[in-house]
Structures are given as C-alpha cells and as structure tokens.
Design a protein around this motif. Sequence first.
Motif, PDB file in Angstrom:
ATOM      1  N   ARG A  46       0.854  -1.186   0.000  1.00 59.11           N
ATOM      2  CA  ARG A  46       0.000   0.000   0.000  1.00 59.11           C
ATOM      3  C   ARG A  46       0.888   1.233   0.000  1.00 59.11           C
ATOM      4  O   ARG A  46       1.953   1.244   0.601  1.00 59.11           O
ATOM      5  CB  ARG A  46      -0.977   0.006   1.162  1.00 59.11           C
ATOM      6  N   LEU A  47       0.436   2.244  -0.706  1.00 59.05           N
ATOM      7  CA  LEU A  47       1.155   3.505  -0.824  1.00 59.05           C
ATOM      8  C   LEU A  47       0.265   4.601  -0.284  1.00 59.05           C
ATOM      9  O   LEU A  47      -0.901   4.694  -0.674  1.00 59.05           O
ATOM     10  CB  LEU A  47       1.519   3.773  -2.292  1.00 59.05           C
ATOM     11  N   ARG A  48       0.795   5.398   0.600  1.00 62.24           N
ATOM     12  CA  ARG A  48       0.023   6.482   1.202  1.00 62.24           C
ATOM     13  C   ARG A  48      -0.197   7.599   0.182  1.00 62.24           C
ATOM     14  O   ARG A  48       0.718   7.962  -0.553  1.00 62.24           O
ATOM     15  CB  ARG A  48       0.794   7.039   2.402  1.00 62.24           C
ATOM     16  N   VAL A  49      -1.406   8.157   0.147  1.00 54.47           N
ATOM     17  CA  VAL A  49      -1.651   9.346  -0.661  1.00 54.47           C
ATOM     18  C   VAL A  49      -0.687  10.423  -0.160  1.00 54.47           C
ATOM     19  O   VAL A  49      -0.597  10.647   1.050  1.00 54.47           O
ATOM     20  CB  VAL A  49      -3.110   9.837  -0.512  1.00 54.47           C
ATOM     21  N   PRO A  50       0.055  11.069  -1.060  1.00 49.66           N
ATOM     22  CA  PRO A  50       0.977  12.107  -0.586  1.00 49.66           C
ATOM     23  C   PRO A  50       0.235  13.182   0.209  1.00 49.66           C
ATOM     24  O   PRO A  50      -0.798  13.673  -0.237  1.00 49.66           O
ATOM     25  CB  PRO A  50       1.569  12.680  -1.879  1.00 49.66           C
ATOM     26  N   PRO A  51       0.747  13.542   1.386  1.00 47.32           N
ATOM     27  CA  PRO A  51       0.051  14.532   2.213  1.00 47.32           C
ATOM     28  C   PRO A  51       0.157  15.934   1.609  1.00 47.32           C
ATOM     29  O   PRO A  51       1.183  16.307   1.031  1.00 47.32           O
ATOM     30  CB  PRO A  51       0.786  14.453   3.557  1.00 47.32           C
ATOM     31  N   ASN A  52      -0.906  16.684   1.744  1.00 46.00           N
ATOM     32  CA  ASN A  52      -0.948  18.109   1.365  1.00 46.00           C
ATOM     33  C   ASN A  52      -0.480  18.372  -0.061  1.00 46.00           C
ATOM     34  O   ASN A  52       0.194  19.362  -0.328  1.00 46.00           O
ATOM     35  CB  ASN A  52      -0.115  18.944   2.346  1.00 46.00           C
ATOM     36  N   THR A  57       5.992  10.529  -0.550  1.00 39.85           N
ATOM     37  CA  THR A  57       5.120   9.721   0.296  1.00 39.85           C
ATOM     38  C   THR A  57       5.856   8.454   0.732  1.00 39.85           C
ATOM     39  O   THR A  57       7.033   8.291   0.443  1.00 39.85           O
ATOM     40  CB  THR A  57       3.792   9.382  -0.414  1.00 39.85           C
ATOM     41  N   ALA A  58       5.145   7.574   1.416  1.00 37.82           N
ATOM     42  CA  ALA A  58       5.734   6.330   1.923  1.00 37.82           C
ATOM     43  C   ALA A  58       4.921   5.132   1.442  1.00 37.82           C
ATOM     44  O   ALA A  58       3.710   5.219   1.264  1.00 37.82           O
ATOM     45  CB  ALA A  58       5.788   6.349   3.442  1.00 37.82           C
ATOM     46  N   GLY A  59       5.628   4.011   1.254  1.00 39.75           N
ATOM     47  CA  GLY A  59       4.993   2.766   0.859  1.00 39.75           C
ATOM     48  C   GLY A  59       5.303   1.676   1.871  1.00 39.75           C
ATOM     49  O   GLY A  59       6.357   1.691   2.519  1.00 39.75           O
ATOM     50  N   ILE A 127       7.061  12.101  -7.139  1.00 43.24           N
ATOM     51  CA  ILE A 127       5.933  11.443  -7.805  1.00 43.24           C
ATOM     52  C   ILE A 127       5.513  12.330  -8.977  1.00 43.24           C
ATOM     53  O   ILE A 127       5.310  13.529  -8.823  1.00 43.24           O
ATOM     54  CB  ILE A 127       4.781  11.208  -6.811  1.00 43.24           C
ATOM     55  N   LYS A 128       5.405  11.714 -10.152  1.00 42.64           N
ATOM     56  CA  LYS A 128       5.231  12.468 -11.387  1.00 42.64           C
ATOM     57  C   LYS A 128       3.800  12.921 -11.658  1.00 42.64           C
ATOM     58  O   LYS A 128       3.590  13.877 -12.396  1.00 42.64           O
ATOM     59  CB  LYS A 128       5.770  11.658 -12.561  1.00 42.64           C
ATOM     60  N   GLU A 129       2.816  12.226 -11.105  1.00 43.88           N
ATOM     61  CA  GLU A 129       1.410  12.572 -11.317  1.00 43.88           C
ATOM     62  C   GLU A 129       0.687  12.515  -9.981  1.00 43.88           C
ATOM     63  O   GLU A 129       1.014  11.685  -9.141  1.00 43.88           O
ATOM     64  CB  GLU A 129       0.752  11.570 -12.275  1.00 43.88           C
ATOM     65  N   PRO A 130      -0.315  13.387  -9.770  1.00 40.61           N
ATOM     66  CA  PRO A 130      -1.072  13.332  -8.511  1.00 40.61           C
ATOM     67  C   PRO A 130      -1.700  11.952  -8.300  1.00 40.61           C
ATOM     68  O   PRO A 130      -2.102  11.295  -9.259  1.00 40.61           O
ATOM     69  CB  PRO A 130      -2.158  14.402  -8.699  1.00 40.61           C
ATOM     70  N   LEU A 131      -1.748  11.531  -7.052  1.00 39.58           N
ATOM     71  CA  LEU A 131      -2.323  10.238  -6.686  1.00 39.58           C
ATOM     72  C   LEU A 131      -3.538  10.447  -5.806  1.00 39.58           C
ATOM     73  O   LEU A 131      -3.566  11.364  -4.984  1.00 39.58           O
ATOM     74  CB  LEU A 131      -1.294   9.384  -5.942  1.00 39.58           C
ATOM     75  N   LYS A 132      -4.511   9.549  -5.959  1.00 46.81           N
ATOM     76  CA  LYS A 132      -5.696   9.575  -5.104  1.00 46.81           C
ATOM     77  C   LYS A 132      -6.019   8.155  -4.651  1.00 46.81           C
ATOM     78  O   LYS A 132      -5.574   7.189  -5.283  1.00 46.81           O
ATOM     79  CB  LYS A 132      -6.868  10.224  -5.831  1.00 46.81           C
ATOM     80  N   PRO A 133      -6.761   8.032  -3.557  1.00 48.12           N
ATOM     81  CA  PRO A 133      -7.112   6.686  -3.080  1.00 48.12           C
ATOM     82  C   PRO A 133      -7.756   5.870  -4.196  1.00 48.12           C
ATOM     83  O   PRO A 133      -8.556   6.389  -4.976  1.00 48.12           O
ATOM     84  CB  PRO A 133      -8.106   6.955  -1.951  1.00 48.12           C
ATOM     85  N   GLY A 134      -7.352   4.617  -4.285  1.00 46.39           N
ATOM     86  CA  GLY A 134      -7.879   3.719  -5.300  1.00 46.39           C
ATOM     87  C   GLY A 134      -6.988   3.614  -6.528  1.00 46.39           C
ATOM     88  O   GLY A 134      -7.139   2.686  -7.325  1.00 46.39           O
ATOM     89  N   VAL A 156      -3.663   4.350  -0.854  1.00 47.35           N
ATOM     90  CA  VAL A 156      -4.655   4.414   0.224  1.00 47.35           C
ATOM     91  C   VAL A 156      -4.547   5.737   0.985  1.00 47.35           C
ATOM     92  O   VAL A 156      -3.482   6.333   1.056  1.00 47.35           O
ATOM     93  CB  VAL A 156      -4.503   3.231   1.211  1.00 47.35           C
ATOM     94  N   GLU A 157      -5.662   6.158   1.533  1.00 48.54           N
ATOM     95  CA  GLU A 157      -5.697   7.392   2.323  1.00 48.54           C
ATOM     96  C   GLU A 157      -5.005   7.205   3.659  1.00 48.54           C
ATOM     97  O   GLU A 157      -4.242   8.038   4.110  1.00 48.54           O
ATOM     98  CB  GLU A 157      -7.158   7.804   2.554  1.00 48.54           C
ATOM     99  N   ASN A 158      -5.284   6.065   4.317  1.00 46.96           N
ATOM    100  CA  ASN A 158      -4.796   5.843   5.670  1.00 46.96           C
ATOM    101  C   ASN A 158      -4.017   4.537   5.752  1.00 46.96           C
ATOM    102  O   ASN A 158      -4.589   3.491   6.011  1.00 46.96           O
ATOM    103  CB  ASN A 158      -5.977   5.817   6.649  1.00 46.96           C
TER     104      ASN A 158
END
Length: 174
Positions: A46-52, A57-59, A127-134, A156-158
């Motif tokens: 799982r990879l955390r959605v980058p904050p703010n 981010t962290a995986g 990260i080259k493109e914005p990430l969102k949950p899912g 993932v968000e959390n």
Amino acid sequence: MTLSVRTLPLILIAFAGLAACEPAKTPPAPMLAVATIDGVEISEPRLRVPPNGRDVTAGYLTLTNSSNKPQKLVGASSPRAERIELHAHLKGADGMAQMRQVEQVEIPAKGTAVLAPGGLHLMVFGIKEPLKPGDSFTVELTFEGNRKVGFAMPVVENPTQETEGDKGHSGHQH
C-alpha cells in the motif's frame, strides 16, 4: 412472570450455556502474495496518498521468506517516481526517533520483514502525477544479486489501518 431467587441462577446458567455454543471466531485471512521471487512473497502492499499535495510519500508491504537462507531487499524503483529509497525510523544520539535511509532490508530465513508505518518503509520521491485513493502505483523491488520483481501497490488514504503484517505498529507522518 415472576422470578424467584432460586430460578435466577438457573436462567443465568442457561444463558451461559448458550453463549458457550456461539461459533468460534474466524481466524484472520492469510496474507495473499501479490508477487513472489526466489522464495520471497510480497504481500499487503500500500502507498500512502501524498500529504498536502506533495510529491513525496511512503509505501508499506510485508516480505515473507520461505527459503532456508536470508534474503536482502536492496532497492526499489517506479516509472511514476524520480526515486524510491529504503528508510527506517532509528533512534538518534539524542534518543529521538529519526528517519534514515538504509542500504538494505534483511528478510531472515523462514522469516518476515514488515515495512509499516513507524518502522521500515519505502520512501517515494518526485511522484510524477497526482495520486488519489484507489489508484494503482507500479513498483519494482530489487533484491541482492540484481533480482527484480514488479507489482502494483494500491494507493490508500490511511496506511495506518492495521493489516495482518503490521499489528502493533503506529502511524507517522513524513
């Protein structure tokens, strides 16, 4: 219906007997491998959605080694990031936890290494493109001897949501 002092214990015993007949709890589901290489199973990625809106981010994941010799994770990469480093939270000279890059993660023979919030983890930069949950984030892990295996990490968000591999770990922010 009137209950006497004598019938109350009998009713309580009957209820206790019914509770004892309750079906056993289902054991946790086994961790399913998303990839395998030379006896090492990769599960729970799982990879955390980058904050703010950041590009860092962290995986997290679990590495289970079924072989009779230790294995070493020595790197990671993704076409969707500038670089990925192996990191750990270590105590500094002042006793405070500090995040530091590590050269490798050892997976003991017949053992497990858990990359989870608050401990070992993958640190993803640029990260080259914005990430969102899912979303799905492609990663390739490199093991000692330049052995590589790729798989997708769900975004993932959390990531602190406990999985079978990181029971007892607490979350942190980067």
